[in-house]
Design an enzyme around this catalytic site. Structure first.
Site, PDB file in Angstrom:
ATOM      1  N   GLU A  69      -2.223   1.876  -3.564  1.00  0.00           N
ATOM      2  CA  GLU A  69      -0.844   1.395  -3.380  1.00  0.00           C
ATOM      3  C   GLU A  69      -0.509   0.307  -4.387  1.00  0.00           C
ATOM      4  O   GLU A  69       0.596   0.265  -4.937  1.00  0.00           O
ATOM      5  CB  GLU A  69      -0.680   0.873  -1.944  1.00  0.00           C
ATOM      6  N   ASP A  81       2.501   0.904  -7.059  1.00  0.00           N
ATOM      7  CA  ASP A  81       3.646   0.000  -7.095  1.00  0.00           C
ATOM      8  C   ASP A  81       3.985  -0.368  -8.539  1.00  0.00           C
ATOM      9  O   ASP A  81       5.155  -0.353  -8.936  1.00  0.00           O
ATOM     10  CB  ASP A  81       3.332  -1.249  -6.279  1.00  0.00           C
ATOM     11  N   ASP A 118       4.036   2.443   1.521  1.00  0.00           N
ATOM     12  CA  ASP A 118       2.753   2.228   0.838  1.00  0.00           C
ATOM     13  C   ASP A 118       2.079   3.547   0.489  1.00  0.00           C
ATOM     14  O   ASP A 118       1.482   3.685  -0.589  1.00  0.00           O
ATOM     15  CB  ASP A 118       1.820   1.402   1.727  1.00  0.00           C
ATOM     16  N   GLU A 165       3.579   5.156  -2.596  1.00  0.00           N
ATOM     17  CA  GLU A 165       3.088   4.477  -3.800  1.00  0.00           C
ATOM     18  C   GLU A 165       1.641   4.851  -4.082  1.00  0.00           C
ATOM     19  O   GLU A 165       1.245   5.006  -5.250  1.00  0.00           O
ATOM     20  CB  GLU A 165       3.239   2.965  -3.643  1.00  0.00           C
TER      21      GLU A 165
END
Length: 207
Positions: A32, A36, A101, A104
């Site tokens: 994650e 991101d 999350d 991502e």
């Protein structure tokens, strides 16, 4: 997993992207983190190349695409909730934050498994970046929070009080007063306040 539009060569990467921390150490958290950063870059690069807007509005547009609400919507569209692995200690439905999350983490997984080209393809298709000209979000409080969290490290607060027949709301970052707004209801006053703050901080007239 057909809706992903990508077939993993290494299924262990996908399994990790779908594994919550309650299920063990081999979970999506590190993925994650990477996803991101990839998402921010790809969205920013796309908007830079395709939009002629100034920095302030580009920031608002990117904030829309990478927001928790948008990531959650994409998670639901992928129809992967039943594939998520959680531990026995996790109770209830998946939260919006977990859904975001995982999306991502999947982006990072695609990057590690198939390279940046496939990650970019996934993002451009599922995030519908070509619709940036149609983006208009009138939830100014939510947008302001996302923008401030992305660019500042501070405490945010509203002070909303009755004034005359309506309300007046003032937004603070730490102890600094940023802007105010008025409305017939508390909610309307805070939304107008947030809209004024976005304009003042990011030089954007509409979000």
């Amino acid at each position: 997993m057909d809706k992903l539009g990508y077939k993993f060569k290494d299924s262990k990467i996908l399994n990790r992207a779908l594994t919550h921390s309650s299920a063990g150490k081999e979970n999506y958290e590190r993925l994650e983190f990477l996803g991101d950063g990839i998402l921010d870059f790809v969205v920013g690069d796309y908007l830079f190349r395709h939009s002629k807007d100034d920095e302030g509005h580009l920031t608002v547009l990117r904030s829309h695409f990478v927001s928790e609400n948008n990531l959650c919507k994409i998670f639901d569209e992928l129809q992967i909730e039943k594939k998520v692995i959680v531990g026995k200690s996790y109770k209830g439905a998946l939260s919006k934050a977990i859904k975001a999350d995982i999306v991502e983490a999947i982006i990072a997984g695609i990057y590690l498994d198939g390279g940046i080209e496939n990650a970019v393809k996934f993002i451009e298709e599922h995030f519908e970046l070509d619709t940036f000209n149609k983006v208009k979000d009138d939830n100014y409080k939510s947008r302001l929070q996302e923008l401030v969290q992305a660019g500042f490290k501070c405490k945010m607060s509203y002070v909303t009080e009755r004034e005359g027949d309506g309300f007046k709301s003032t937004f603070f970052m730490d102890e600094d007063e940023i802007a105010s707004g008025e409305g017939l209801s508390k909610i309307e006053a805070e939304q107008n306040c947030a809209k004024n703050c976005i304009h003042k901080l990011f030089k954007v007239d509409e979000c």
